[in-house]
Scaffold this motif. Structure first.
Motif, PDB file in Angstrom:
ATOM      1  N   LYS A 228      41.915  35.967  44.662  1.00 52.81           N
ATOM      2  CA  LYS A 228      42.810  35.507  44.057  1.00 52.81           C
ATOM      3  C   LYS A 228      43.025  36.443  43.179  1.00 52.81           C
ATOM      4  O   LYS A 228      42.700  36.775  41.520  1.00 52.81           O
ATOM      5  CB  LYS A 228      41.566  34.752  43.222  1.00 52.81           C
ATOM      6  CG  LYS A 228      40.852  33.839  44.009  1.00 52.81           C
ATOM      7  CD  LYS A 228      39.079  33.141  42.820  1.00 52.81           C
ATOM      8  CE  LYS A 228      38.358  31.839  44.141  1.00 52.81           C
ATOM      9  NZ  LYS A 228      37.904  31.806  43.376  1.00 52.81           N
ATOM     10  N   CYS A 229      44.227  37.230  44.060  1.00 54.31           N
ATOM     11  CA  CYS A 229      44.991  38.304  43.380  1.00 54.31           C
ATOM     12  C   CYS A 229      46.459  38.145  43.729  1.00 54.31           C
ATOM     13  O   CYS A 229      46.457  38.225  44.606  1.00 54.31           O
ATOM     14  CB  CYS A 229      44.230  39.718  43.380  1.00 54.31           C
ATOM     15  SG  CYS A 229      45.629  41.241  42.705  1.00 54.31           S
ATOM     16  N   GLY A 230      47.156  38.070  42.422  1.00 53.07           N
ATOM     17  CA  GLY A 230      48.785  38.437  43.052  1.00 53.07           C
ATOM     18  C   GLY A 230      49.013  40.216  42.623  1.00 53.07           C
ATOM     19  O   GLY A 230      48.837  40.317  43.427  1.00 53.07           O
ATOM     20  N   HIS A 231      50.061  40.302  42.190  1.00 53.94           N
ATOM     21  CA  HIS A 231      50.764  41.157  42.815  1.00 53.94           C
ATOM     22  C   HIS A 231      50.342  42.156  41.558  1.00 53.94           C
ATOM     23  O   HIS A 231      51.236  43.269  41.996  1.00 53.94           O
ATOM     24  CB  HIS A 231      53.031  41.045  42.268  1.00 53.94           C
ATOM     25  CG  HIS A 231      53.810  41.687  42.734  1.00 53.94           C
ATOM     26  ND1 HIS A 231      54.022  42.104  43.692  1.00 53.94           N
ATOM     27  CD2 HIS A 231      54.714  42.595  41.943  1.00 53.94           C
ATOM     28  CE1 HIS A 231      54.866  43.174  43.661  1.00 53.94           C
ATOM     29  NE2 HIS A 231      55.309  42.920  42.430  1.00 53.94           N
ATOM     30  N   ALA A 232      49.486  41.995  40.531  1.00 51.37           N
ATOM     31  CA  ALA A 232      49.375  43.573  40.032  1.00 51.37           C
ATOM     32  C   ALA A 232      47.617  43.561  39.758  1.00 51.37           C
ATOM     33  O   ALA A 232      47.455  43.010  38.695  1.00 51.37           O
ATOM     34  CB  ALA A 232      50.039  42.983  39.117  1.00 51.37           C
ATOM     35  N   PRO A 233      47.096  44.084  40.575  1.00 49.49           N
ATOM     36  CA  PRO A 233      45.823  44.439  40.779  1.00 49.49           C
ATOM     37  C   PRO A 233      45.070  44.941  39.707  1.00 49.49           C
ATOM     38  O   PRO A 233      44.377  44.493  39.172  1.00 49.49           O
ATOM     39  CB  PRO A 233      45.015  44.250  42.237  1.00 49.49           C
ATOM     40  CG  PRO A 233      46.552  44.292  43.068  1.00 49.49           C
ATOM     41  CD  PRO A 233      47.639  44.133  42.277  1.00 49.49           C
ATOM     42  N   MET A 234      45.663  46.045  39.125  1.00 52.94           N
ATOM     43  CA  MET A 234      45.147  46.706  38.293  1.00 52.94           C
ATOM     44  C   MET A 234      45.019  46.016  36.679  1.00 52.94           C
ATOM     45  O   MET A 234      44.257  46.771  35.774  1.00 52.94           O
ATOM     46  CB  MET A 234      45.859  48.018  37.971  1.00 52.94           C
ATOM     47  CG  MET A 234      47.505  47.952  37.442  1.00 52.94           C
ATOM     48  SD  MET A 234      48.163  47.287  38.880  1.00 52.94           S
ATOM     49  CE  MET A 234      49.995  46.727  37.490  1.00 52.94           C
ATOM     50  N   MET A 235      46.177  44.849  37.067  1.00 51.68           N
ATOM     51  CA  MET A 235      45.626  43.905  35.710  1.00 51.68           C
ATOM     52  C   MET A 235      45.605  42.942  35.419  1.00 51.68           C
ATOM     53  O   MET A 235      44.731  42.547  34.681  1.00 51.68           O
ATOM     54  CB  MET A 235      47.568  43.331  35.110  1.00 51.68           C
ATOM     55  CG  MET A 235      47.991  44.320  34.871  1.00 51.68           C
ATOM     56  SD  MET A 235      49.690  43.472  34.938  1.00 51.68           S
ATOM     57  CE  MET A 235      49.880  42.496  33.269  1.00 51.68           C
ATOM     58  N   GLU A 236      45.164  42.170  36.843  1.00 56.80           N
ATOM     59  CA  GLU A 236      44.492  41.121  37.157  1.00 56.80           C
ATOM     60  C   GLU A 236      43.040  41.657  37.355  1.00 56.80           C
ATOM     61  O   GLU A 236      42.066  40.324  36.771  1.00 56.80           O
ATOM     62  CB  GLU A 236      44.754  40.976  37.926  1.00 56.80           C
ATOM     63  CG  GLU A 236      45.737  39.081  37.504  1.00 56.80           C
ATOM     64  CD  GLU A 236      46.319  38.775  38.851  1.00 56.80           C
ATOM     65  OE1 GLU A 236      45.802  36.839  39.073  1.00 56.80           O
ATOM     66  OE2 GLU A 236      47.112  38.330  39.834  1.00 56.80           O
ATOM     67  N   HIS A 237      42.543  41.962  38.345  1.00 56.45           N
ATOM     68  CA  HIS A 237      40.826  42.274  38.334  1.00 56.45           C
ATOM     69  C   HIS A 237      40.413  44.134  37.770  1.00 56.45           C
ATOM     70  O   HIS A 237      40.551  44.381  39.022  1.00 56.45           O
ATOM     71  CB  HIS A 237      40.835  41.877  39.906  1.00 56.45           C
ATOM     72  CG  HIS A 237      41.058  40.810  39.621  1.00 56.45           C
ATOM     73  ND1 HIS A 237      40.129  39.441  39.440  1.00 56.45           N
ATOM     74  CD2 HIS A 237      41.600  40.337  40.146  1.00 56.45           C
ATOM     75  CE1 HIS A 237      40.166  38.860  40.260  1.00 56.45           C
ATOM     76  NE2 HIS A 237      41.679  39.066  40.364  1.00 56.45           N
TER      77      HIS A 237
END
Length: 254
Positions: A228-237
């Protein structure tokens, strides 16, 4: 940005903590604040986290390309007197990290890439003629993430301002074309630097098969997925991202 930006000559950067240096490389549309989670987590783990502001819109147009930024990074590392750095790059930042590692392998102890260009990316492309349309840009910004709510008004406003500034738009397109031109598939099998690949399972800019290709081409690489994560993992999760990276650094004794 509440973390203090240090200015030294042509360099602007944030530096937090003491220890093994982690240099963070932001993407084309991504500011330094995209890495808040990393900046908050790793200094307590005895790392020096350094986030240089890449001169994306400051280079002459002919030098607005991935290779120039990779060389700029080498100059910055020399300026700071750093050795054995860990490079962490998202999107264009990952591409710069990869090319820098190819050109200056002795600088880099380890590489971390997330949503990196260098093999393939789906750029904004045909969207630019509609750049005056705020709702269109908002949708484009939201598409970068699995959860559209991550694209705050502040993020959308920044992208909108960038694509409506003629000079920035020209340079943005120049960098995007440079990233597509500078495909690294032939270089990666010769790059022996240990590489941690952290990827969003729902990345629509650099889809999951791109991560799998990076893993197959880079000899010493490990691939980790965030759901459940797009192009910027360090921002979303950010917590999951930090946990994966922390474990990998510990396992590799970095």
């Amino acid at each position: 940005m509440e973390k203090r930006i240090i200015k030294e000559g042509k360099y602007r950067y944030i530096e937090i903590g003491e220890g093994a240096p982690i240099i963070i490389l932001h993407g084309l549309m991504g500011g330094l604040s995209n890495f808040h989670g990393v900046m908050d987590h790793f200094p307590a783990k005895k790392y020096k986290v350094i986030v240089p502001e890449l001169p994306i819109y400051d280079m002459p147009l002919l030098k607005t390309n991935v290779k120039s930024f990779a060389k700029y990074l080498d100059q910055f590392i020399t300026h700071k007197g750093l050795k054995d750095v860990i490079l962490l790059g998202n999107s264009l930042g990952g591409h710069i990290g990869l090319l820098h590692t190819k050109l200056f392998p002795k600088n880099v102890k380890a590489l971390v890439i997330t949503g990196s260009s260098g093999l393939y990316e789906s750029a904004m492309g045909d969207g630019y003629p509609k750049r005056g349309d705020y709702e269109f840009i908002k949708k484009k910004a939201q598409d970068v993430f699995y959860d559209p709510e991550v694209a705050t008004k502040e993020i959308v406003d920044e992208v909108f301002a960038t694509v409506n500034n003629r000079i920035k738009l020209v340079k943005t397109l120049a960098i995007a074309k440079s990233a597509i031109r500078h495909n690294m598939s032939k270089d990666l099998p010769h790059m022996l630097t240990p590489t941690c690949i952290i990827w969003g399972k729902n990345d629509s800019v650099t889809p999951p098969n791109v991560a799998e290709e990076f893993q197959s081409l880079l000899p010493d690489s490990e691939l980790f997925w965030i759901d459940k994560c797009g192009h910027a993992p360090m921002m979303e999760h950010p917590m999951e991202f930090n946990s994966i990276l922390d474990s990998w650094l510990t396992k590799r004794n970095f």
